[in-house]
Design an enzyme around this catalytic site. Structure first.
Site, PDB file in Angstrom:
ATOM      1  N   VAL A  11      -2.378  25.027  -1.076  1.00 44.47           N
ATOM      2  CA  VAL A  11      -0.871  24.426  -0.690  1.00 44.47           C
ATOM      3  C   VAL A  11      -0.333  23.564   0.461  1.00 44.47           C
ATOM      4  CG1 VAL A  11       1.981  24.848  -0.798  1.00 44.47           C
ATOM      5  CG2 VAL A  11       0.336  26.045  -2.104  1.00 44.47           C
ATOM      6  N   ASP A  30      -3.792  25.067  11.102  1.00 48.34           N
ATOM      7  CA  ASP A  30      -3.408  26.069  11.150  1.00 48.34           C
ATOM      8  C   ASP A  30      -4.808  26.985  12.105  1.00 48.34           C
ATOM      9  OD1 ASP A  30      -5.042  27.165   7.767  1.00 48.34           O
ATOM     10  OD2 ASP A  30      -6.363  28.389   9.187  1.00 48.34           O
ATOM     11  N   THR A 122       5.538  30.788  -1.274  1.00 49.49           N
ATOM     12  CA  THR A 122       6.382  31.851  -2.426  1.00 49.49           C
ATOM     13  C   THR A 122       7.114  33.280  -1.152  1.00 49.49           C
ATOM     14  OG1 THR A 122       5.317  31.161  -3.746  1.00 49.49           O
ATOM     15  CG2 THR A 122       6.618  33.246  -3.950  1.00 49.49           C
ATOM     16  N   PHE A 153       4.785  24.111  -6.865  1.00 42.88           N
ATOM     17  CA  PHE A 153       4.827  25.308  -8.499  1.00 42.88           C
ATOM     18  C   PHE A 153       3.531  23.977  -8.746  1.00 42.88           C
ATOM     19  CE2 PHE A 153       9.138  24.432  -8.228  1.00 42.88           C
ATOM     20  CZ  PHE A 153      10.026  25.617  -8.575  1.00 42.88           C
ATOM     21  N   GLU A 156      -4.067  25.047  -8.771  1.00 41.73           N
ATOM     22  CA  GLU A 156      -4.698  25.378  -8.660  1.00 41.73           C
ATOM     23  C   GLU A 156      -5.851  24.180  -9.837  1.00 41.73           C
ATOM     24  OE1 GLU A 156      -6.658  28.130  -6.870  1.00 41.73           O
ATOM     25  OE2 GLU A 156      -4.772  29.159  -5.742  1.00 41.73           O
ATOM     26  N   ASN A 209       7.339  32.490 -12.341  1.00 38.58           N
ATOM     27  CA  ASN A 209       5.812  32.662 -12.487  1.00 38.58           C
ATOM     28  C   ASN A 209       6.203  33.917 -13.290  1.00 38.58           C
ATOM     29  OD1 ASN A 209       4.465  30.388 -10.495  1.00 38.58           O
ATOM     30  ND2 ASN A 209       4.414  32.005  -9.318  1.00 38.58           N
ATOM     31  N   LEU A 251       0.821  29.437 -23.815  1.00 43.26           N
ATOM     32  CA  LEU A 251       0.368  30.037 -25.093  1.00 43.26           C
ATOM     33  C   LEU A 251      -0.990  29.992 -25.566  1.00 43.26           C
ATOM     34  CD1 LEU A 251       2.706  29.266 -27.514  1.00 43.26           C
ATOM     35  CD2 LEU A 251       2.739  31.469 -26.033  1.00 43.26           C
ATOM     36  N   CYS A 261      -2.036  34.083  -7.337  1.00 47.34           N
ATOM     37  CA  CYS A 261      -0.537  33.998  -7.455  1.00 47.34           C
ATOM     38  C   CYS A 261       0.648  34.907  -8.536  1.00 47.34           C
ATOM     39  CB  CYS A 261       0.307  32.644  -7.865  1.00 47.34           C
ATOM     40  SG  CYS A 261       0.074  31.810  -5.965  1.00 47.34           S
ATOM     41  N   LYS A 321     -10.216  30.079 -12.655  1.00 46.75           N
ATOM     42  CA  LYS A 321      -9.496  29.330 -14.522  1.00 46.75           C
ATOM     43  C   LYS A 321     -10.569  27.907 -13.415  1.00 46.75           C
ATOM     44  CE  LYS A 321      -6.512  25.940 -12.925  1.00 46.75           C
ATOM     45  NZ  LYS A 321      -5.078  25.379 -12.194  1.00 46.75           N
TER      46      LYS A 321
HETATM   47  P1  NAD Z   1      -4.431  30.004   1.492  1.00 46.17           P
HETATM   48  O1  NAD Z   1      -4.217  31.446   1.420  1.00 46.17           O
HETATM   49  O2  NAD Z   1      -5.142  29.365   0.794  1.00 46.17           O
HETATM   50  O3  NAD Z   1      -3.916  29.480   2.351  1.00 46.17           O
HETATM   51  C1  NAD Z   1      -3.308  30.238   3.563  1.00 46.17           C
HETATM   52  C2  NAD Z   1      -3.729  29.017   5.056  1.00 46.17           C
HETATM   53  O4  NAD Z   1      -2.295  29.615   6.197  1.00 46.17           O
HETATM   54  C3  NAD Z   1      -4.757  29.940   5.478  1.00 46.17           C
HETATM   55  O5  NAD Z   1      -5.326  28.333   5.716  1.00 46.17           O
HETATM   56  C4  NAD Z   1      -4.347  30.559   7.189  1.00 46.17           C
HETATM   57  O6  NAD Z   1      -5.549  30.156   7.706  1.00 46.17           O
HETATM   58  C5  NAD Z   1      -3.366  30.190   7.065  1.00 46.17           C
HETATM   59  N1  NAD Z   1      -2.406  31.294   7.763  1.00 46.17           N
HETATM   60  C6  NAD Z   1      -2.482  32.494   7.956  1.00 46.17           C
HETATM   61  N2  NAD Z   1      -2.680  33.281   8.510  1.00 46.17           N
HETATM   62  C7  NAD Z   1      -1.478  32.051   9.861  1.00 46.17           C
HETATM   63  C8  NAD Z   1      -0.926  31.563  10.916  1.00 46.17           C
HETATM   64  N3  NAD Z   1      -0.522  33.163  11.105  1.00 46.17           N
HETATM   65  N4  NAD Z   1      -1.259  30.183  11.436  1.00 46.17           N
HETATM   66  C9  NAD Z   1      -1.483  29.331  10.923  1.00 46.17           C
HETATM   67  N5  NAD Z   1      -1.765  29.257   9.853  1.00 46.17           N
HETATM   68  C10 NAD Z   1      -2.319  30.399   9.089  1.00 46.17           C
HETATM   69  O7  NAD Z   1      -3.094  29.713   0.573  1.00 46.17           O
HETATM   70  P2  NAD Z   1      -2.723  28.727  -0.637  1.00 46.17           P
HETATM   71  O8  NAD Z   1      -3.379  29.676  -1.760  1.00 46.17           O
HETATM   72  O9  NAD Z   1      -2.101  27.714   0.206  1.00 46.17           O
HETATM   73  O10 NAD Z   1      -0.722  29.876  -0.647  1.00 46.17           O
HETATM   74  C11 NAD Z   1       0.052  29.656   0.482  1.00 46.17           C
HETATM   75  C12 NAD Z   1       1.719  30.161  -0.122  1.00 46.17           C
HETATM   76  O11 NAD Z   1       1.778  29.186  -1.285  1.00 46.17           O
HETATM   77  C13 NAD Z   1       1.470  31.392  -1.183  1.00 46.17           C
HETATM   78  O12 NAD Z   1       2.819  32.017  -0.337  1.00 46.17           O
HETATM   79  C14 NAD Z   1       1.554  31.351  -2.259  1.00 46.17           C
HETATM   80  O13 NAD Z   1       2.164  32.473  -2.921  1.00 46.17           O
HETATM   81  C15 NAD Z   1       1.750  29.796  -2.795  1.00 46.17           C
HETATM   82  N6  NAD Z   1       1.608  29.378  -3.163  1.00 46.17           N
HETATM   83  C16 NAD Z   1       0.031  28.836  -3.506  1.00 46.17           C
HETATM   84  C17 NAD Z   1       0.036  27.916  -5.047  1.00 46.17           C
HETATM   85  C18 NAD Z   1      -1.755  27.849  -5.357  1.00 46.17           C
HETATM   86  O14 NAD Z   1      -2.063  27.139  -5.957  1.00 46.17           O
HETATM   87  N7  NAD Z   1      -2.485  28.782  -3.738  1.00 46.17           N
HETATM   88  C19 NAD Z   1       1.042  27.331  -5.651  1.00 46.17           C
HETATM   89  C20 NAD Z   1       2.153  27.529  -5.370  1.00 46.17           C
HETATM   90  C21 NAD Z   1       2.752  28.030  -4.472  1.00 46.17           C
HETATM   91  C1  UGA Z   2      -0.037  28.987 -11.331  1.00 54.23           C
HETATM   92  C2  UGA Z   2       1.256  27.915 -11.669  1.00 54.23           C
HETATM   93  O1  UGA Z   2       1.312  27.681 -13.565  1.00 54.23           O
HETATM   94  C3  UGA Z   2       1.956  27.305 -10.722  1.00 54.23           C
HETATM   95  O2  UGA Z   2       2.828  26.862 -11.492  1.00 54.23           O
HETATM   96  C4  UGA Z   2       2.372  28.219  -9.276  1.00 54.23           C
HETATM   97  O3  UGA Z   2       2.627  26.623  -8.457  1.00 54.23           O
HETATM   98  C5  UGA Z   2       1.363  28.443  -8.684  1.00 54.23           C
HETATM   99  O4  UGA Z   2       0.449  29.611  -9.815  1.00 54.23           O
HETATM  100  C6  UGA Z   2       1.327  30.194  -7.906  1.00 54.23           C
HETATM  101  O5  UGA Z   2       2.129  29.743  -7.485  1.00 54.23           O
HETATM  102  O6  UGA Z   2       0.080  29.566  -6.962  1.00 54.23           O
HETATM  103  P1  UGA Z   2      -2.395  28.341 -11.042  1.00 54.23           P
HETATM  104  O7  UGA Z   2      -3.118  30.384 -10.334  1.00 54.23           O
HETATM  105  O8  UGA Z   2      -3.192  27.686 -10.188  1.00 54.23           O
HETATM  106  O9  UGA Z   2      -0.933  28.174 -11.000  1.00 54.23           O
HETATM  107  O10 UGA Z   2      -3.438  28.669 -12.473  1.00 54.23           O
HETATM  108  P2  UGA Z   2      -2.702  28.414 -13.955  1.00 54.23           P
HETATM  109  O11 UGA Z   2      -2.878  27.085 -14.659  1.00 54.23           O
HETATM  110  O12 UGA Z   2      -1.241  29.202 -13.828  1.00 54.23           O
HETATM  111  O13 UGA Z   2      -3.072  29.346 -14.576  1.00 54.23           O
HETATM  112  C7  UGA Z   2      -2.903  30.977 -13.833  1.00 54.23           C
HETATM  113  C8  UGA Z   2      -3.963  31.698 -14.851  1.00 54.23           C
HETATM  114  O14 UGA Z   2      -3.057  32.221 -16.065  1.00 54.23           O
HETATM  115  C9  UGA Z   2      -5.526  31.616 -15.028  1.00 54.23           C
HETATM  116  O15 UGA Z   2      -6.169  32.834 -15.226  1.00 54.23           O
HETATM  117  C10 UGA Z   2      -5.782  30.985 -16.219  1.00 54.23           C
HETATM  118  O16 UGA Z   2      -6.612  30.777 -16.638  1.00 54.23           O
HETATM  119  C11 UGA Z   2      -4.213  32.241 -17.158  1.00 54.23           C
HETATM  120  N1  UGA Z   2      -4.133  31.191 -18.727  1.00 54.23           N
HETATM  121  C12 UGA Z   2      -2.897  30.263 -18.001  1.00 54.23           C
HETATM  122  C13 UGA Z   2      -4.150  31.914 -19.496  1.00 54.23           C
HETATM  123  O17 UGA Z   2      -4.508  32.854 -19.555  1.00 54.23           O
HETATM  124  N2  UGA Z   2      -3.178  31.480 -20.661  1.00 54.23           N
HETATM  125  C14 UGA Z   2      -2.881  29.993 -20.702  1.00 54.23           C
HETATM  126  O18 UGA Z   2      -2.272  29.859 -21.170  1.00 54.23           O
HETATM  127  C15 UGA Z   2      -2.855  29.839 -19.091  1.00 54.23           C
END
Ligand code: NAD
Ligand code: UGA
Length: 444
Positions: A11, A30, A122, A153, A156, A209, A251, A261, A321
């Site tokens: 993110v 970071d 989140t 939102f 990945e 979510n 679906l 997530c 995925k």
């Molecule tokens: P991530 O693990 O990929 O990245 C988190 C980063 O924060 C890491 O690089 C880590 O080294 C760094 N970090 C941890 N502790 C730290 C500290 N004390 N000081 C500075 N840096 C620090 O996580 P992410 O997937 O990017 O998710 C981040 C947040 O966003 C989570 O709350 C997640 O739920 C939310 N989110 C993720 C996605 C997604 O698709 N990955 C989408 C929407 C929301």
């Molecule tokens: C999901 C949400 O789609 C994002 O909006 C949100 O920001 C994110 O979580 C988050 O909070 O981190 P992500 O987990 O990256 O995104 O990927 P998705 O495309 O949502 O897929 C999640 C999982 O559901 C995968 O394992 C995928 O295979 C599965 N999936 C998705 C299904 O099995 N069926 C579907 O129709 C869609």
């Protein structure tokens, strides 16, 4: 504007690079020195389509830089975005250790009156108010900041695209000045903006979510019923999705949702509800259905192969995925562990997630260099992730390479007609089984 992003993960990096692209000056911080070193060389530490190019482009334009130093990150920032991880505690609740840590450090380092601290991670409802008190812990300038919430939102695998083409940007704030400034920061994305209270913004993230996860578990239960009733879940989903009140997205039946997530956030929402003495029965069922679905292919194999011990299997796909190297909560990991317990010898292949998987799977499986090596001479094949390079394979080719043409497809990558034509045994999700090969043997 001068913006800092704390946490350079999926993110934080995407947010930082995208904000730089629309004209802001961004510093990403970071705690992981190795990550920052890689980034300073213009390389992306994660696999995310288009991200590395965007990082390089902005570094060249001098609008994006990387550091491990809070002094540098906080010095001139008008807006500081928190994007660190919020993983699950043992009981499923969100672990806020990193949020607390960075809030305290930001509080100790901010200089500018009116700095906005925006939480993108989140976090459970009420966390932003905790952030406010953590910011005060070591701060000498208690009145110098405003807090706001901006849940993310993006998905990945399509994170950059989602950032520039989102359905909405949610800004939760308690202060008109902060709301206006944040709207200005996001305006160039051209995405509709919704203003709410901080608590509602925090809740929108979990509700979204949880709802998407519910759609997936729902269609997977329908798929399980379709298998018993002789219906085809793809036709059923198409028919349902044409109703605009239902919608066709999310679906797709398969082997459940994984990733960093949905599993974490659904568990956290059950915990949040529990703390309010509210039993969230619907979501508890969604989680239960998903746990079963993630290992469904193993059960299918047990039902169709008399004794799995000593059998050779190919596994196509490890990431949760396609188009990501992320294996957090991926169905592949639990499945492989169960198959190892059954005594199956596995050769696995994933285009980008193998390095991440190696640390979890060690030498319990053999890692192949390409998908053909994972298919050749196997007694059965499991398709776990629907990477494009697997979908373009032809079942006839797969059948020729295998010792026994038996395929368990957890992502419905192929048409049933093709399976019949390829003379193989093909089991998929929510569709009638094709037992062409077994039947042809019986008829001999
Ligand atoms: P991530 O693990 O990929 O990245 C988190 C980063 O924060 C890491 O690089 C880590 O080294 C760094 N970090 C941890 N502790 C730290 C500290 N004390 N000081 C500075 N840096 C620090 O996580 P992410 O997937 O990017 O998710 C981040 C947040 O966003 C989570 O709350 C997640 O739920 C939310 N989110 C993720 C996605 C997604 O698709 N990955 C989408 C929407 C929301
Ligand atoms: C999901 C949400 O789609 C994002 O909006 C949100 O920001 C994110 O979580 C988050 O909070 O981190 P992500 O987990 O990256 O995104 O990927 P998705 O495309 O949502 O897929 C999640 C999982 O559901 C995968 O394992 C995928 O295979 C599965 N999936 C998705 C299904 O099995 N069926 C579907 O129709 C869609």
């Amino acid at each position: 504007m001068k913006i800092s992003v704390i946490g350079a993960g999926y993110v934080g990096l995407v947010t930082g690079a995208s904000l730089a692209k629309i004209g802001h000056h961004v510093t990403c911080l970071d705690v992981n020195e190795e990550k920052i070193e890689v980034l300073n060389k213009g390389r992306s530490p994660i696999y995310e389509p288009d991200l590395e190019a965007l990082i390089q482009q902005n570094m060249k334009a001098r609008t994006l830089s990387f550091t491990t130093d809070f002094e540098i990150a906080c010095q001139q920032a008008e807006i500081i975005i928190i994007a660190v991880g919020t993983p699950s505690n043992q009981d499923g609740s969100a672990d806020l250790t990193a949020i607390k840590d960075v809030s305290e450090k930001i509080g100790a380092h901010i200089h500018h009156p009116g700095t906005i601290i925006l939480t993108k991670s989140t976090v459970p409802v009420g966390t932003n108010q905790k952030v406010k008190s953590w910011l005060h812990t070591y701060s000498f300038s208690a009145d110098h900041f405003m807090i706001a919430s901006n849940p993310e939102f993006l998905r990945e695998g399509s994170a950059i695209h989602d950032t520039f083409n989102g359905d909405r940007i949610v800004i939760g704030s308690e202060n008109e000045e902060a709301a206006r400034k944040l709207e200005e920061m996001f305006a160039p994305f051209g995405v509709p903006i919704l203003h709410t209270s901080i608590e509602s913004a925090e809740m929108i993230k979990y509700s979204s979510n949880a709802f998407l996860a519910t759609k997936i578990s729902f269609i997977n239960e329908i798929a399980n019923l379709c298998e018993k009733l002789g219906a085809n879940v793809e036709d059923v989903a198409r028919g349902m999705g044409m109703d605009q009140r239902i919608g066709s997205a999310f679906l797709q039946a398969g082997i459940g949702y994984g990733g960093s997530c949905f599993p974490k956030d659904t568990n956290a929402l059950v915990q949040i509800a529990g703390e309010m003495e509210h039993e969230f029965e619907l979501l508890e069922s969604v989680i239960k259905v998903n746990a079963k679905q993630q290992v469904k292919l193993v059960q299918m194999a047990k039902d169709h192969v008399k004794d799995l011990k000593g059998k050779r299997a190919g596994i196509l796909g490890l990431s949760f995925k396609p188009n990501t190297d992320d294996i957090r909560e991926a169905a592949s990991i639990e499945m492989i562990k169960l198959l190892v317990e059954e005594g199956v010898q596995m050769t696995v292949y994933d285009p980008v997630a193998q390095d991440n998987a190696k640390s979890l799977l060690g030498d319990t499986v053999t890692f192949a260099d390409n998908c053909f090596d994972a298919i050749e001479d196997q007694d059965m094949l499991f398709i776990v992730t629907e990477w494009e390079e697997f979908k373009v394979l032809r079942l006839k080719t797969i059948s020729k390479l295998m010792d026994l043409p038996l395929v368990f497809d957890g992502r419905n990558c192929f048409a049933l007609e093709e399976a019949i034509d390829a003379n193989i045994d093909y089991y998929s999700i929510g569709r009638p089984a094709v037992t062409q090969f077994s039947n042809s043997k019986k008829n001999v």
